[in-house]
Scaffold this motif. Structure first.
Motif, short mmCIF file in Angstrom:
data_model
loop_
_atom_site.label_atom_id
_atom_site.label_comp_id
_atom_site.label_asym_id
_atom_site.label_seq_id
_atom_site.Cartn_x
_atom_site.Cartn_y
_atom_site.Cartn_z
N SER A 1 0.80 -1.23 0.00
CA SER A 1 0.00 0.00 0.00
C SER A 1 0.83 1.28 0.00
CB SER A 1 -0.97 -0.01 1.19
OG SER A 1 -0.26 -0.14 2.40
N VAL A 2 1.96 1.29 0.67
CA VAL A 2 2.76 2.51 0.68
C VAL A 2 3.29 2.81 -0.72
CG1 VAL A 2 4.85 3.60 1.58
CG2 VAL A 2 3.37 2.30 3.12
N ARG A 3 3.74 1.77 -1.37
CA ARG A 3 4.23 1.95 -2.73
C ARG A 3 3.10 2.46 -3.64
NH1 ARG A 3 8.28 -1.45 -6.52
NH2 ARG A 3 7.58 -0.57 -8.48
N THR A 4 1.92 1.85 -3.51
CA THR A 4 0.79 2.26 -4.33
C THR A 4 0.41 3.71 -4.05
OG1 THR A 4 -0.04 0.00 -4.32
CG2 THR A 4 -1.57 1.71 -5.02
N ALA A 5 0.41 4.09 -2.77
CA ALA A 5 0.05 5.47 -2.41
C ALA A 5 1.02 6.46 -3.04
CB ALA A 5 0.02 5.62 -0.90
N ARG A 6 2.29 6.09 -3.07
CA ARG A 6 3.27 6.98 -3.70
C ARG A 6 3.01 7.11 -5.19
NH1 ARG A 6 8.74 5.64 -0.38
NH2 ARG A 6 7.91 6.52 1.54
N GLU A 7 2.70 5.98 -5.80
CA GLU A 7 2.39 6.01 -7.23
C GLU A 7 1.16 6.87 -7.47
OE1 GLU A 7 3.85 5.14 -9.85
OE2 GLU A 7 2.37 4.70 -11.40
N ALA A 8 0.18 6.76 -6.58
CA ALA A 8 -1.05 7.54 -6.69
C ALA A 8 -0.74 9.04 -6.62
CB ALA A 8 -2.02 7.14 -5.59
N MET A 9 0.08 9.41 -5.66
CA MET A 9 0.43 10.83 -5.49
C MET A 9 1.17 11.34 -6.73
SD MET A 9 0.37 13.59 -3.95
CE MET A 9 -0.09 13.44 -2.22
N ARG A 10 2.08 10.51 -7.22
CA ARG A 10 2.84 10.82 -8.43
C ARG A 10 1.90 11.06 -9.62
NH1 ARG A 10 6.05 5.95 -8.30
NH2 ARG A 10 7.57 6.98 -6.96
N SER A 11 0.85 10.26 -9.68
CA SER A 11 -0.08 10.38 -10.82
C SER A 11 -0.78 11.73 -10.77
CB SER A 11 -1.09 9.23 -10.82
OG SER A 11 -2.12 9.43 -9.86
N LEU A 12 -1.06 12.22 -9.55
CA LEU A 12 -1.69 13.55 -9.45
C LEU A 12 -0.70 14.65 -9.81
CD1 LEU A 12 -4.03 13.42 -6.32
CD2 LEU A 12 -4.62 13.25 -8.75
N GLN A 13 0.56 14.44 -9.43
CA GLN A 13 1.58 15.43 -9.81
C GLN A 13 1.69 15.51 -11.33
OE1 GLN A 13 4.50 13.77 -6.61
NE2 GLN A 13 5.44 15.59 -7.51
N TRP A 14 1.75 14.35 -11.95
CA TRP A 14 1.82 14.33 -13.42
C TRP A 14 0.62 15.06 -14.01
CZ3 TRP A 14 -1.93 12.13 -16.58
CH2 TRP A 14 -1.68 12.30 -17.95
N LEU A 15 -0.56 14.74 -13.47
CA LEU A 15 -1.79 15.31 -14.01
C LEU A 15 -1.79 16.83 -13.85
CD1 LEU A 15 -4.62 14.83 -15.19
CD2 LEU A 15 -5.46 14.52 -12.86
N ASP A 16 -1.35 17.28 -12.70
CA ASP A 16 -1.35 18.71 -12.44
C ASP A 16 -0.35 19.42 -13.36
OD1 ASP A 16 -2.62 20.71 -11.04
OD2 ASP A 16 -1.05 20.84 -9.52
N ASP A 17 0.81 18.82 -13.54
CA ASP A 17 1.79 19.40 -14.46
C ASP A 17 1.22 19.46 -15.87
OD1 ASP A 17 3.60 19.58 -12.42
OD2 ASP A 17 4.81 17.85 -13.04
N ALA A 18 0.64 18.35 -16.30
CA ALA A 18 0.14 18.28 -17.67
C ALA A 18 -1.01 19.28 -17.86
CB ALA A 18 -0.33 16.86 -17.99
N ARG A 19 -1.85 19.39 -16.85
CA ARG A 19 -2.96 20.33 -16.90
C ARG A 19 -2.44 21.75 -17.01
NH1 ARG A 19 -4.20 24.50 -13.51
NH2 ARG A 19 -3.18 23.25 -11.91
N ALA A 20 -1.37 22.03 -16.30
CA ALA A 20 -0.80 23.38 -16.31
C ALA A 20 0.07 23.62 -17.54
CB ALA A 20 0.01 23.60 -15.03
N GLY A 21 0.15 22.62 -18.40
CA GLY A 21 0.93 22.79 -19.63
C GLY A 21 2.42 22.60 -19.44
N GLU A 22 2.80 22.00 -18.30
CA GLU A 22 4.23 21.76 -18.06
C GLU A 22 4.60 20.34 -18.48
OE1 GLU A 22 4.94 22.53 -13.93
OE2 GLU A 22 3.93 24.47 -14.06
#
Lengths: 654, 654
Positions: free
Chosen positions: A268-289
C-alpha cells in the motif's frame, strides 16, 4: 470541433497548483489503518472513507477520527450511499432511515460530505420530479446534521447515468447542501463531453474523483471495478477533464478513486506513492508543463552470467571493443551511436535464474539536471553508481521495474565517459587500448565506431513484472513525456505477453514494455520489494526469467546479418514456414525472399514503409535485434514476435 | 417454449458415443511439436492445424505430416483463412492467390479441409450475391486441389456473423466441397438459437468446434480471445448444442477450439488431458448419462503444522475426540454427522508456508465403485492411503488442486472406519478409548457425537491455484454432477478473490472454490506439477498460503458460539462497525443484535431466510465456520467474507 477552443483558455482559469489531494481507501491494499498510514506517508492531504473498509476495520469511528488527526489527514468524503432516489415512497422512507444512520456515523467520524450514487437497483420512476423531490428531502435531512451530499451519476445508473442529468436534478432540487460529484471514470468511460462542465457553477461541484483506465471494450461495470488505474497509466484524456473542471471555478480537492485488481494486491505505501505521483503528473500536464523528451540513447547496460558470450555476439555484429572501464568491472562496445556496456558482475539471483538482465539504460536529455530534479519531485528513487573524482557522473533514476535510467546531455559526439574505457594499465585491466578489434570503417575512439552499418539504438525492450507494468507506463510518461504507441497481446509458447510501446513523438526513443505472463513469475516479489524502491533479489530474478533485448538501427539489416554470419554469429533461426507464409502474404520478389531466408532476416510492410530485422540467439535471457526501417515504417514487425518467442523457447529446451 | 421438445428426441438421434475427437493446437502451450505430442498422449484422434503455430515451427509441412502419422493423429483442419469474401474484385483476385498458396501448403501437410472465417476486415459489400459468387469461385479453386472449405460465421464478422447467414450463403453457393463450420462460442456468445441447426443437412456441416466460456459482459472479441474454456468449465448450454447438432445427422469430429489466457501458460500434456476429459463429460451429458450426486459428507481431513491447536478448537466447538487411528498418525473428532480427521504428519513445505491444508474430503455417494470407475475413465489420478488388511479401504481420487477426495457409501449411521480410532493399545497410541472428552449429549461411539447442536458439514471451502481453478469446476461437475451456484469477487486486503460455489441440487454437498490472487501465489507451481497429477511440494505450499475452511451446519449458531466461548474458544473477532452497518441495513431487533454482537456471530437475510454464522481463528491457515440456515436461506453471508478476510489478515500481522 467548436468545443476545442475553451481548453486553452481554461489553463489560465485554473489554479497554479492543485489545491488539495485526496485518495479513496479502496485504491490501496491492506487494512483500513494501513491504508490511512500509506496515504499520509505518501503526502496526501485527505482520504475518502470507503464504507466497506470501515465496516471491516476494528477501529471505531472515533479511533479513525483520532488517527486521521494524528496523521494530518482530513476525512473528505464518506462513500458510497446507494439506491436512494427515484423509488416508491415506502422504499424511500426506509432509505431515509438508512441514510440517517450514516449521518450519525459521519458525525462520529467528523466527515461532512457523503457521496450519493445514482440509483442502479431500486429506482422505479423515470420521472425527474420524483428523484428531485427525494434528493431535496434527503438534503433537508442532511442539513440537520450539517452534512452535504455530493450526487454522482454512475455510468450504469438505471435512469441517471450522465453528469448532465445528475446536475439537472441537483439544480432543480435547489438546496445549498446538495451538489454533484464529477468522476472521470463514469464520465469518460461513456465518452462524455467535459465541455459541459462549464454549465455548472464551481461551488456546486462538491467533489471530484479521478481515475484513468486502459481503453477496453467491455461492460462498463466490470471495466470500472477491475481495470481502473491512476492518471497517466491509462488512456483517458484527463488533462482536458481537469482544464474544464477548473473552468467551473472548482477549488476543492482532487481525489483518486481507482478500483484495480493489481493495486489491490500490491504494497500500500508503494501504491500510495504512485497515486500521489499520478496527481503530480496530471497537475503538471494540466498546467501545460510537459517534460522535455529525451533526444536519443546514450547506452544500454547488460548484466550477464556469461559476459564473454555477450562480447562475442557484439563483436560479431560489428561492434568495436573499447576495453574495460578504468575502475569498474564493465566493458564498452560501440557501433555508430550505439553503445553497449557489459557488466561482468554476476550475482547470485541471476545465476539462479540462469538469466541476464538489461540493468540500466542511458538516455540523452536536453538538461539532465532538470530531468533529475523532476524525477526527485516525483519521488522516483535515485540510481547510483560509485564514481571516482575524475570520472563523469551521470544522474540516474530507478524505473519501477528496477531498471536504472541514467541521464546524459544531448550530444551528437560520443559522450565523455567513453574515454574512461580501455585507456589505463590498472592491475585488473587485460585489454588493449580502445577500440580493439573493430570492424572496417571504425572511426576515432568512441566517436562513431563499428563498420558504419549500425547507426544507433532503435529500442530497448524491457520485461515488466505484472505488479509494476502500469507504474512503468507512468514512469516513462511523467518523466520523459513518452506516449503509448501500440498495445497488443503477443502469443508465446508460455502465455500471452501484453506489450505496450512507449515512445517519443519523433521516435528517437522507443521503450516497449512487455508484461511477463503470470506463469513465468517465479514468486512473490511484491512482498519483498522494499518501499524505497531498492531493487531486491527477487526483482532481478523476475526480470532475468524473461527475455529482454536491445534493438539496433541499421542502414542495411541484410548486410549486417551477412557480415555477422561471416564472423560466426549464431542468429535466432527463422523457420522456413515463416518465409512461405510471408510469400503468401506479400507476393515478394523471389530473389529478395531468398536473401531474407538465407540470412534469417524477417520482414514486414505497412502503408508506406518496410521493415527488415533479425535477432541474435540469447545470452542468458538477453538478446539483440538489428532493424532497418524503410520509408518511415513505424512498427516492430507484426507477426515476428510470436515466431521469435517460439524459437527462443525451442532453443531453451534443447 | 415450443423449441424445448426436440432436445429430448435428439438424444435418440445422436450416436452412442462421440465419433471422433480433435483439438486445435492453439488450445495448448508449448511448441507445435509439443502440442501434437500432448494431443496424441491425451488420446485425441486428430488436431486442427492453427496456422500461427505452424508458421512458428521449425518442422516442415512434410515433417508435420510424418509426425502426425507416427503419433496416430489425423490433421483434420487447417485454420484460419481470413477476409476472403464480400470484397471488390481486385482484392478478391489477390485473396485467391493467397488461398491457392494455402491449398498447396495443405497438400504438403495432407489436410483436405480449410476453415474460412467470415470477413471481419475487408468486406465492402452488404449484398449476399457478391459473397455467394466469391465463395463459389473459392470452392471451385479448392476442388482442383481436392480440398473442402468450411465457412464459419465469426460473432464479430462484418456482414456475416450468425450461422444462419453463413449457411444461407453456403446453400446459395451450392458446391459439394463448400459447407459450414459450427462453433459453439461464436453461436452461444451471441445467444444464438441452436434449434436452427435442423435446417442444415448433416453432410453440409463440415466441422464442429466446441468451447465453453464463463458468462461475462464484455466485447465478444476479447471474451473469445482470452476467456474461452473447455466444455463443462464455463456457463454455455453445450448439451443442447450437441443434441441439436446430432439431430442434423452430423457424423464428423467434435473438435475443441479454446483461446485461454490460462491454458496458454500451463503444461500442455495436462491441458490436453483436461481437454479430452471435457469432451467425455460433454458426450456423457449429451447422452443423458449424469453422474450420481453425492448425498452428503463423510469427513474432512486437515493437515496442520500444529495439530494440538486443531484438537483444541474442535473440542471447544463441542466435538467429541475419538482418539488416534490404530495404525496411522491421525485423530478423529466428531459432532453430529460432522467428522474431522486431523493429520499429525507435518511436512516441510507446510512448515515453510507456515500453513495448514485441507488435505482430503470424504463424500458419501450411492455407489463408490461406480464413482471411482467414472473417475478412472475421466483419467483423474487415484488417491491412495496405506491400509492394513483389516481396515476399511476408501476409494479415492485426486482433485486438480491436489485435494484428495475419498468415496464412502451413503449412510445415515457412522461409517465403519470410525471404529478404527481410539480402540487399541498400539505402542504409539496415547489417548483413551473413544469418544473422549465429549460434550453433553454424546451418543455411542461414532454414531452421533457432540452436544447435538452441530448437525454436520455444511460446506468445505477450498483454495484454488489460478492455474487449476477451471479444472476444479469440471472436476466437481463431471464426477459428482455439482453445478456452479454463484460466482463473485470478494475483496480482501491482499486482492480480489474469485469465488464460485459448486453444489448438488439439494445442497447436501457444497464446495466453494476460491481462486487465490496472483499476489499470494508463492511461485511457479505450473512447471513443477507432475503430469500424473501427483501433488508436489509447491502445490501444497500454494494451498497452505491461503486460508481454507470447513463450515459446520448447526441448529443454533448462537448457542454453539456461546458454549464454545465458555470452553475458551477464540473466535475470529467481528468489528463493531459491522454490527452498526448491519443495524442500518436490516433494522434488527436490538436484543437480537446485541446477542449477535456479544458472540461475534454474523448475519444475513435473503428473500425468505436468514443466516447466522461465526468463524474461529485460523490454525495455521485453516479455520472453521459454524452456520445456521433458517427458512431455506441458500447463500453464504453476503458481505461477511470481506470482513472475515480483513480480520484474518489483521490477526496474521499482529
Amino acid at each position: 470541433m467548436s468545443q476545442s477552443a475553451p481548453a486553452a483558455n481554461a489553463v489560465n482559469a485554473g489554479p497554479t497548483r492543485m489545491s488539495r489531494t485526496s485518495i479513496a481507501t479502496v485504491c490501496l491494499a491492506g487494512t483500513f489503518e494501513e491504508k490511512m498510514r500509506a496515504a499520509a506517508e505518501a503526502g496526501f492531504d485527505g482520504i475518502e472513507v470507503f464504507e466497506p473498509d470501515l465496516v471491516a476495520s476494528p477501529l471505531s469511528p472515533e479511533q479513525v477520527r483520532e488517527l486521521a488527526e494524528e496523521l494530518g489527514l482530513t476525512l473528505d468524503l464518506y462513500q458510497p450511499f446507494r439506491d436512494l432516489e427515484g423509488v416508491e415512497e415506502g422504499v424511500f422512507q426506509d432509505n431515509l432511515r438508512r441514510l440517517e444512520g450514516k449521518f450519525q456515523l459521519m458525525q462520529r467520524l467528523g466527515v461532512d460530505l457523503i457521496l450519493l450514487c445514482s440509483n442502479v437497483g431500486t429506482a422505479t420512476s423515470w420521472e425527474d420530479e420524483v428523484a428531485v423531490d427525494q434528493l431535496r428531502r434527503a438534503a433537508d435531512l442532511a442539513a440537520r446534521y450539517q452534512i452535504r451530499i455530493a450526487y454522482e451519476a454512475l455510468a450504469w445508473g438505471r435512469f441517471v447515468n450522465t453528469y448532465e442529468h445528475a446536475w439537472s436534478l441537483v439544480e432543480q432540487a435547489d438546496r445549498p447542501n446538495l451538489g454533484v460529484c464529477l468522476d472521470s471514470f463514469h464520465i469518460l468511460s461513456r465518452r462524455g463531453d467535459v465541455s459541459g462542465f462549464r454549465a455548472i457553477p464551481g461551488e456546486k461541484v462538491f467533489f471530484v474523483q479521478m481515475a484513468d483506465a486502459p481503453i477496453m471494450l467491455m461492460d462498463v461495470l466490470s471495466w470500472s471495478r477491475h481495470h481502473r488505474n491512476f492518471p497517466g497509466e491509462g488512456g483517458f484524456d484527463l488533462v482536458t477533464f481537469m482544464r474544464e473542471l477548473y473552468a467551473t471555478g472548482y477549488t476543492g480537492p482532487i481525489s483518486l478513486e481507482v478500483f484495480s485488481d493489481v493495486y489491490r494486491q500490491t504494497e500500500s505505501v508503494r501504491t500510495a506513492r504512485e497515486a500521489m505521483r499520478s496527481l503530480q503528473w496530471l497537475d503538471d500536464a494540466r498546467a501545460g508543463e510537459a517534460p522535455a523528451h529525451p533526444t536519443g540513447w546514450d547506452f544500454a547496460e547488460v548484466r550477464a552470467a556469461e559476459p564473454a558470450d555477450l562480447a562475442e555476439v557484439l563483436t560479431q555484429l560489428g561492434f568495436a571493443d573499447h576495453g574495460r572501464h578504468r575502475t569498474k568491472d564493465v566493458h564498452l562496445f560501440s557501433a555508430g551511436h550505439a553503445r553497449v556496456v557489459t557488466n561482468d558482475r554476476t550475482e547470485a539471483p541471476l545465476e539462479h535464474a540462469g538469466g541476464s538482465v538489461i540493468a540500466s539504460i542511458g538516455l540523452q536529455v536536453p538538461d539532465p539536471r532538470t530531468t533529475a530534479d523532476h524525477a526527485r519531485s516525483l519521488h522516483y528513487p535515485k540510481a547510483w553508481r560509485a564514481n571516482r573524482a575524475d570520472e563523469m557522473v551521470l544522474r540516474g533514476v530507478q524505473a519501477p521495474d528496477g531498471t536504472e535510467v541514467f541521464l546524459a546531455p544531448t550530444s551528437a559526439a560520443a559522450p565523455q565517459w567513453v574515454a574512461e574505457y580501455g585507456r589505463n594499465d590498472g592491475d585488473r585491466v587485460t585489454g588493449a587500448a580502445a577500440p580493439r578489434d573493430a570492424g572496417a570503417g571504425t572511426e576515432a575512439a568512441g566517436v562513431v565506431a563499428g563498420d558504419g552499418l549500425i547507426l544507433g539504438i532503435d529500442h530497448v525492450n524491457l520485461a515488466q513484472p505484472w505488479q509494476w507494468f502500469e507504474e512503468g507506463v507512468l514512469f516513462y510518461r511523467s518523466l520523459f513525456g513518452l506516449e503509448a504507441q501500440v498495445s497488443n497481446d503477443v502469443p508465446s509458447p508460455q502465455g500471452l505477453v501484453r506489450s505496450e510501446v512507449m515512445r517519443t513523438p519523433d521516435g528517437a526513443v522507443r521503450v516497449p514494455l512487455n508484461l511477463i505472463p503470470h506463469g513465468l513469475d517465479p514468486g512473490r516479489s511484491s512482498t519483498t520489494r522494499t518501499v524505497t524502491g531498492q531493487i531486491d533479489h527477487d526483482e532481478l530474478r523476475l526480470k532475468a526469467a524473461y527475455p529482454q533485448h536491445v534493438a539496433f538501427l541499421a542502414s542495411d539489416a541484410v548486410e549486417v546479418a551477412r557480415r555477422a554470419r561471416a564472423r560466426g554469429l549464431r542468429m535466432l533461426p527463422v523457420p522456413s514456414n515463416y518465409y512461405e507464409d510471408l510469400a503468401a502474404r506479400f507476393a515478394l520478389d523471389e530473389a529478395f525472399l531468398a536473401e531474407l531466408r538465407e540470412n534469417d532476416v524477417m520482414y514486414d510492410r505497412d502503408e508506406g514503409g518496410e521493415f527488415l530485422h533479425f535477432y541474435t540467439r540469447t545470452v542468458g535471457t538477453v538478446f539483440f535485434e538489428v532493424v532497418e526501417r524503410r520509408d518511415g515504417y513505424e512498427g516492430y514487425g507484426a507477426g515476428s514476435a510470436p515466431v521469435r518467442l517460439a524459437a527462443q523457447y525451442d532453443l531453451d529446451r534443447q
